[in-house]
Motif scaffolding. Structure first.
Motif, PDB file in Angstrom:
ATOM      1  N   LYS A  98      -5.465   2.533  -8.138  1.00  0.00           N
ATOM      2  CA  LYS A  98      -5.075   3.878  -7.704  1.00  0.00           C
ATOM      3  C   LYS A  98      -6.210   4.542  -6.923  1.00  0.00           C
ATOM      4  N   TRP A  99      -5.862   5.619  -6.209  1.00  0.00           N
ATOM      5  CA  TRP A  99      -6.827   6.371  -5.397  1.00  0.00           C
ATOM      6  C   TRP A  99      -7.618   5.414  -4.491  1.00  0.00           C
ATOM      7  N   LEU A 100      -6.868   4.542  -3.825  1.00  0.00           N
ATOM      8  CA  LEU A 100      -7.461   3.455  -3.046  1.00  0.00           C
ATOM      9  C   LEU A 100      -8.355   4.001  -1.932  1.00  0.00           C
TER      10      LEU A 100
ATOM     11  N   GLY B  66      10.771   8.953  -3.097  1.00  0.00           N
ATOM     12  CA  GLY B  66      11.051   9.898  -2.026  1.00  0.00           C
ATOM     13  C   GLY B  66      10.069  11.041  -1.877  1.00  0.00           C
ATOM     14  N   GLU B  67       9.005  11.057  -2.668  1.00  0.00           N
ATOM     15  CA  GLU B  67       8.011  12.118  -2.539  1.00  0.00           C
ATOM     16  C   GLU B  67       6.615  11.518  -2.529  1.00  0.00           C
ATOM     17  N   ARG B  68       5.650  12.275  -2.030  1.00  0.00           N
ATOM     18  CA  ARG B  68       4.276  11.786  -2.004  1.00  0.00           C
ATOM     19  C   ARG B  68       3.800  11.465  -3.410  1.00  0.00           C
ATOM     20  N   LEU B  69       2.930  10.485  -3.502  1.00  0.00           N
ATOM     21  CA  LEU B  69       2.370  10.129  -4.800  1.00  0.00           C
ATOM     22  C   LEU B  69       1.778  11.357  -5.481  1.00  0.00           C
TER      23      LEU B  69
ATOM     24  N   GLY C 277      -2.095   8.166  -8.300  1.00  0.00           N
ATOM     25  CA  GLY C 277      -3.008   7.581  -7.331  1.00  0.00           C
ATOM     26  C   GLY C 277      -3.062   8.249  -5.975  1.00  0.00           C
ATOM     27  N   TYR C 278      -2.561   9.493  -5.858  1.00  0.00           N
ATOM     28  CA  TYR C 278      -2.582  10.213  -4.579  1.00  0.00           C
ATOM     29  C   TYR C 278      -3.984  10.185  -3.962  1.00  0.00           C
ATOM     30  N   PRO C 279      -4.105   9.976  -2.657  1.00  0.00           N
ATOM     31  CA  PRO C 279      -3.023   9.928  -1.657  1.00  0.00           C
ATOM     32  C   PRO C 279      -2.459   8.533  -1.402  1.00  0.00           C
TER      33      PRO C 279
ATOM     34  N   VAL D  40       0.883  -1.160   0.000  1.00  0.00           N
ATOM     35  CA  VAL D  40       0.000   0.000   0.000  1.00  0.00           C
ATOM     36  C   VAL D  40       0.925   1.214   0.000  1.00  0.00           C
ATOM     37  N   ALA D  41       0.975   1.915  -1.129  1.00  0.00           N
ATOM     38  CA  ALA D  41       2.004   2.934  -1.348  1.00  0.00           C
ATOM     39  C   ALA D  41       1.470   4.348  -1.131  1.00  0.00           C
ATOM     40  N   LEU D  42       2.254   5.141  -0.403  1.00  0.00           N
ATOM     41  CA  LEU D  42       1.967   6.557  -0.210  1.00  0.00           C
ATOM     42  C   LEU D  42       3.023   7.442  -0.861  1.00  0.00           C
ATOM     43  N   TYR D  43       4.209   6.861  -1.128  1.00  0.00           N
ATOM     44  CA  TYR D  43       5.326   7.628  -1.662  1.00  0.00           C
ATOM     45  C   TYR D  43       5.888   6.942  -2.905  1.00  0.00           C
TER      46      TYR D  43
END
Length: 230
Positions: free
Chosen positions: A68-70, A43-46, A51-53, A37-40
């Protein structure tokens, strides 16, 4: 373990918050193996387009599975059979039936230079280069053809060969000014070989999904490069 997963749970439903509510059923074995489950990213936010956040990432599996956009993950006893895995992302067979739940990316390679819209300015030596990957593990070999698959030469792989990751390949080639058809063919560590387009079509019929067949670039006598079907 922290979520208190039910012993009866065999699948997960991953649902996106996009307008289409992209949703996929994921076997619990994959989720407990290497799912993230990825947030970054790097080295930076998605970024929004990534798919941010928060998004799901399933290494080695096709991109549509990495929702994406889970917005939620739900444990279930059976696959949910969402619209995205019934009417879409299935493999239509020549007899009219369809295969459901094709997860793993097939072994594939593609020449990125030279490729479509490029033009060779003059005759002489060039480097054919590209990328290869496989959802089953490491790439072991990439071969390149300049005559539409009649003959093949093994290309050099560059960089570390990691499982379920891209690897670059390159091969020197002399263009004499004659028409040519450039192709690449990858083999992974399980012995799976990238299929020719005709072989892929004979197995799966015509559909826009899961196509890992060989890509062909035609080089004209004037040096122009375009995509062709061989």
């Amino acid at each position: 373990e922290e979520a208190g997963l039910s012993p009866q749970a065999e699948w997960l439903l991953a649902e996106g918050a996009d307008s289409a509510h992209m949703s996929r059923s994921i076997p619990i074995e994959k989720a407990l193996d290497d799912a993230l489950v990825a947030l970054y990213q790097n080295g930076e936010r998605l970024r929004p387009e990534q798919g941010y956040p928060v998004r799901l990432l399933l290494p080695g599996w096709e991109g549509n599975m990495s929702v994406k956009w889970l917005r939620r993950i739900k444990a279930t006893e059976e696959p949910t059979h969402t619209k995205d895995e019934t009417s879409k992302y299935t493999d239509l067979l020549p007899d009219g039936r369809a295969l459901q739940f094709t997860f793993e990316m097939g072994v594939k390679s593609v020449i990125t230079k030279p490729s479509s819209t490029m033009k060779l300015p003059r005759t002489g030596f060039y480097e054919i280069s590209g990328i290869a990957w496989s959802g089953a593990g490491r790439i072991r070999r990439v071969e390149v053809s300049a005559d539409g698959g009649a003959t093949w030469a093994e290309a050099a792989l560059t960089g570390e060969e990691r499982p379920k990751a891209l690897v670059r390949f390159r091969l020197p080639w002399e263009w004499t000014g004659r028409e040519a058809v450039l192709q690449s063919r990858a083999t992974d560590e399980k012995g799976q070989v990238q299929p020719a387009r005709k072989a892929w079509l004979a197995q799966y019929s015509v559909n826009p999904y899961h196509n890992n067949s060989i890509v062909s670039w035609s080089v004209g006598a004037d040096g122009s490069v375009k995509n062709v079907y061989v």
